[in-house]
Design a protein around this motif. Sequence first.
Motif, PDB file in Angstrom:
ATOM      1  N   TYR A  88       2.007  55.188-108.576  1.00  0.00           N
ATOM      2  CA  TYR A  88       2.356  56.215-109.551  1.00  0.00           C
ATOM      3  C   TYR A  88       2.492  57.545-108.827  1.00  0.00           C
ATOM      4  CZ  TYR A  88      -2.590  57.709-109.573  1.00  0.00           C
ATOM      5  OH  TYR A  88      -3.842  58.164-109.221  1.00  0.00           O
ATOM      6  N   ARG A 128       2.025  61.407-104.463  1.00  0.00           N
ATOM      7  CA  ARG A 128       2.346  59.984-104.615  1.00  0.00           C
ATOM      8  C   ARG A 128       1.106  59.160-104.297  1.00  0.00           C
ATOM      9  NH1 ARG A 128       7.066  59.969-106.229  1.00  0.00           N
ATOM     10  NH2 ARG A 128       7.194  57.724-106.325  1.00  0.00           N
ATOM     11  N   GLU A 143       5.614  59.705-112.590  1.00  0.00           N
ATOM     12  CA  GLU A 143       6.021  58.297-112.638  1.00  0.00           C
ATOM     13  C   GLU A 143       4.863  57.483-113.176  1.00  0.00           C
ATOM     14  OE1 GLU A 143       7.448  56.875-108.847  1.00  0.00           O
ATOM     15  OE2 GLU A 143       8.874  58.529-108.662  1.00  0.00           O
TER      16      GLU A 143
END
Length: 187
Positions: A137, A151, A122
């Motif tokens: 992110y 994460r 991400e």
Amino acid sequence: MRKRFSIIMSFTLVCFVSACTNNEPTNVEPTVSPTQSNKPTESVEPTETNHESLKYQSKEGWSILYPVMWDYTSDDTLKESATDKYISFDTHDIPEDGVEKWLDSKIEQSLALEEADNTLLEEVTKETNDGLTVYKYAIQSNYLSQITEIRFVIYVDHDHIYEFHGQVPPLTKDEFEEIVGTFSVGK
């Protein structure tokens, strides 16, 4: 009768001493006590906030709430030993080059690790929350054919970077965001 009482008391004392003995030196049993003050404490000892959460108060003056069943705390980690769920954290001074260059470098280092095949899962998002800049992110890590997400949530004030990360699984994305979302500094 007196002999039976002595045997029962001896057995009770042995059970009590056994229960108090900790054979795992790395575990720290949380001390649960009500919060009496709004000022930060110099201890990492958790305090009870309600029936479901404990409050971790850092030496740097920030705090987060975490589940009562999590049984390990240190200066950089909260963990539930039975499931290996954890959240790690660190506090950094803001470097002269700025937060975004620091963050870019951190991500590049994670992606360049040779121990695992890491990819950016991400992209970095940036938002403002309660006067703090918040970066989020996720990195996907393939290590020994086991795929996990790492994460990251990073809070930034005028002086410091407060970095949090956790591994999904065993932690879920929602659990991670719920715990880290309770972050507060200087309150």
